[in-house]
Design an enzyme around this catalytic site. Sequence first.
Site, short mmCIF file in Angstrom:
data_model
loop_
_atom_site.label_atom_id
_atom_site.label_comp_id
_atom_site.label_asym_id
_atom_site.label_seq_id
_atom_site.Cartn_x
_atom_site.Cartn_y
_atom_site.Cartn_z
N HIS A 358 89.27 67.97 76.40
CA HIS A 358 89.08 69.41 76.57
C HIS A 358 87.81 69.92 75.93
CE1 HIS A 358 93.21 70.20 78.07
NE2 HIS A 358 93.49 69.13 77.35
N LYS A 549 88.70 85.78 73.77
CA LYS A 549 88.73 84.32 73.65
C LYS A 549 88.54 83.99 72.17
CE LYS A 549 85.14 84.16 76.52
NZ LYS A 549 85.59 83.18 77.47
N ARG A 550 88.69 82.72 71.79
CA ARG A 550 88.42 82.36 70.40
C ARG A 550 86.98 82.70 70.03
NH1 ARG A 550 91.96 79.58 66.91
NH2 ARG A 550 90.23 80.03 65.55
N LYS A 555 80.48 80.20 72.46
CA LYS A 555 80.97 81.15 73.46
C LYS A 555 80.09 82.41 73.51
CE LYS A 555 85.82 79.66 72.92
NZ LYS A 555 86.31 79.25 74.25
N THR A 657 89.96 79.22 80.75
CA THR A 657 91.10 79.56 81.60
C THR A 657 91.27 81.07 81.63
OG1 THR A 657 92.46 79.07 79.67
CG2 THR A 657 92.45 77.44 81.45
N LYS A 661 92.26 83.92 84.69
CA LYS A 661 93.24 85.00 84.59
C LYS A 661 92.60 86.34 84.95
CE LYS A 661 95.31 82.17 81.05
NZ LYS A 661 95.23 81.82 79.61
C1 26V Z 1 87.02 72.43 68.54
C2 26V Z 1 85.89 72.46 67.78
C3 26V Z 1 85.96 71.95 66.42
C4 26V Z 1 84.63 71.63 65.84
C5 26V Z 1 83.57 72.63 66.12
C6 26V Z 1 83.45 73.04 67.53
C7 26V Z 1 84.71 73.00 68.30
C8 26V Z 1 84.72 73.48 69.56
C9 26V Z 1 85.86 73.46 70.33
C10 26V Z 1 87.00 72.92 69.82
C11 26V Z 1 88.24 72.93 70.65
C12 26V Z 1 88.41 71.72 71.47
C13 26V Z 1 89.68 71.70 72.25
C14 26V Z 1 89.91 72.95 73.07
O1 26V Z 1 90.59 73.84 72.66
N1 26V Z 1 89.36 72.99 74.26
C15 26V Z 1 89.54 74.08 75.22
O2 26V Z 1 90.49 73.63 76.18
C16 26V Z 1 90.71 74.57 77.22
C17 26V Z 1 91.80 74.00 78.11
O3 26V Z 1 91.34 72.88 78.78
C18 26V Z 1 89.43 74.83 77.98
O4 26V Z 1 89.67 75.78 78.98
C19 26V Z 1 88.34 75.31 77.04
O5 26V Z 1 87.12 75.42 77.72
C20 26V Z 1 88.19 74.35 75.87
O6 26V Z 1 87.31 74.86 74.89
#
Ligand code: 26V
Length: 814
Positions: A358, A549-550, A555, A657, A661
């Site tokens: 992801h 969003k987060r 982003k 996602t 929506k």
């Molecule tokens: C984690 C981290 C941790 C270190 C610093 C940067 C960073 C960036 C992102 C993440 C999250 C990774 C996993 C995640 O939540 N991915 C999300 O998954 C969604 C469902 O597939 C997708 O729609 C999002 O684009 C994606 O960010």
Amino acid sequence: MNNPPSPESFRQEFLDNLSAYQGKDLERANANDLYLALAHTVREHLVSRWLTTLSAIDRQDAKMVYYFSAEYLPGRQLNNNLLNTGLTEIARQALAEFNLDLDSLAEQETEPGLGNGGLGRLASCYMDSLAALGYPAVGYGIRYEYGIFQQSFQNGWQVEQADDWLRRGAPWEFPQPEEQVEIAFGGRTRHYFDENKLYCVEWMPETRIIGVPYNIFVPGFNSPLVNTLRLWSARATQSFDLQVFNAGDYVRAVEQKTLSENISKVLYPDDTTPQGKLLRLQQQYFFVACSLADILRFYLTRYPSDWSQFPEKAAIQLNDTHPTIAIAELMRLLVDVHKLRWDHAWDITRRTFAYTLHTLLPEALEEWPVQIFEQLLPRHLEIIYEINSRFLQDLRQRFPNDPNRAVRMSIVRETPEKRVRMAYLAAIGSHSINGVSGLQSDLLKSRTLADFYELFPEKFNNKTNGVTPRRFLYIANPRLKDLITSRIGSGWLSDLEQLRRLEEYVTDTEFCSAWHEVKLANKRDLAALIQSRLDIEVDPNSIFDVMVKRLHEYKRQLLKVLHIVTLYHRLRDNPELKITPRTFIFGAKAAPGYQTAKLIIKLINSVGDVVNRDPLVNGKLKVVYFPNFNVSLAERIYPAADLSEQISLAGMEASGTGNMKFALNGAVTLGTYDGANIDIRRLVGAENFFLFGLTADEVFTLRQGGYYPMDYYQSYPELRQTLDSISSGLFSPQHPEIFRSLVDSLLHKDEYMLLADYPSYIEAAESAAQAYADLRRWNCKSMLNTARSGFFSSDRSVREYATEIWKTSPLKIP
Ligand code: 26V
């Protein structure tokens, strides 16, 4: 399916439950009591369907889908479960007899915040679709006692509070203490030859912990099947406590109990540093080991000591790397406990697991220091070493002249410290590796996992994300649901592509004005919420321009701020300027340790304070930041949005996602060529999407050639004015320097290339605002976004997973 009850009998069940569970009558019950009684009434209507599902699974010896995810964000359950049991109107009528309002009782529910964002919500959308489509499945995860923190603002700064979501009762879960599982940590291993001269390894752990499963029913829309979300809660083992207790150290015994139970205590907010944190690895192993024990127990009742059928009866999907330790655990169970030969066990393991990535950010791929592994899971580390050494041996045979390849691809990285790369373990130990949008899946092949793609091209595939139309259109947007259904019937709920039939109404003026009225009414509702929660007055006729969003630098919420500040200066410099009035709406949590993200929150709030109060702006711009964005709030925001901000730097957002929506609810996207934005634009049509910014390839090239953000600062006077004003304290007169670091970092590094995209962003945002001025044309765009969003149903995604990866078919329930 059972016959629905009459409103009278429903009313009686409700009163009985109020008495049985809350010990109250109508006179003494408070709103929460009433909600809980209602929830119990609804869940009782699911029990027999759940039991029927279990029997059908047994009788048909069905293949099971097991979704392993460290996060779920199910949102509130009441309305969803009413819809899926067909009880909504019956409940509404029954309650009305008592002068109770269903919608206000539904507001009582505390949502389980057992996830950070998109990844957790996707897991819940997939659980919804699995049930709707009739695929028998169990979603395994952790029953965190505290979910994602509650966010509030103090003086514009984010403040976090523990999310005690269980405090007011948890009516949807069924604890199953008699199905508990014991798992282990620590200790050492013993290698020996048994009486048959067979080489054996025994793990002699130091600690044991009990996992207690809690079941939550997952009914599907228009489906007789009810699946299970099974979340594990950690309990201390009796034996362990007693040992210490008997030694006379009562306090230490209790301490140990607390330590064990800490494992499922709290969800980790996704952090700037993914690795580290012993407790997090403990959480991952805990839920995975409990789940595999559960799965094997069930399998062995059907096939005692016949392992050959295992991959035919169980498909396990790994939701990102978080559950990847399952690969080593299944090997351990098969080899050490059930005495299978390594090759046989490895064949079973690889055919069972499939892996979804992801992210694209290399820094977001989990790695665990070998030292932590050794301490916590010594046997698993040995197994990983063995997997790795066999893998590298094959690799050397295939590429004898390329020793570097082994260094690059080894599961164990050697520098800067020895670490286990979980993504590589997942890639090697599964038969399928998928990304979540076309672009991300391509970039995985060409960049992030290029070596692995070269080695096993057949494993790679794409499964574009999707969202459930039941929660995000039917429940969240009742007005639009009614309007759509009045024209095309309700078939779209199980076949979202039917929304295409709305296209023929684009020229129907009556329909267009009805469409407009729906959006306006939704915006009025949201305006009322903004007024009551935040005491800000906003104009429902302004564009609702939304970014929820987060909070992450990639982003680029900060780019949105640059746009707002630019408009602010335009208005201040020319108060007569005619602009389309705009309401900017934000919602985002920042990881508590992520300082830059928290500073961006403070900046948004500070800009809002200044802009919202400035008489020169005269209400033409408003900035609203909702604290504590979560699924429930999201359901109120999407239906009221005109413009959907999806402005990540190209090549950074795996899919997104929220973008889906918004489009489904008729918002038009202002976005980059990134993640699923690309698919949205292709489907809804370029003329119904406002595109800007660099492409992923251009980002790559620009980085290689050397990126100089200062050049943009020097070339664009408005950008300069904007950055200077932020940096010099226009929005923080009391502490003029607090935002300087944000601006400095843009000028000197600008990791996510905000300045490069700024000119095209401002231009695209302004053409969106102009387009809005022509409401008739805008409404067409809005309609076409909804009409052409059918592809983004999670039903479509799940069907693709089922046929192409899991090779499973729906259960037959009479
Ligand atoms: C984690 C981290 C941790 C270190 C610093 C940067 C960073 C960036 C992102 C993440 C999250 C990774 C996993 C995640 O939540 N991915 C999300 O998954 C969604 C469902 O597939 C997708 O729609 C999002 O684009 C994606 O960010």
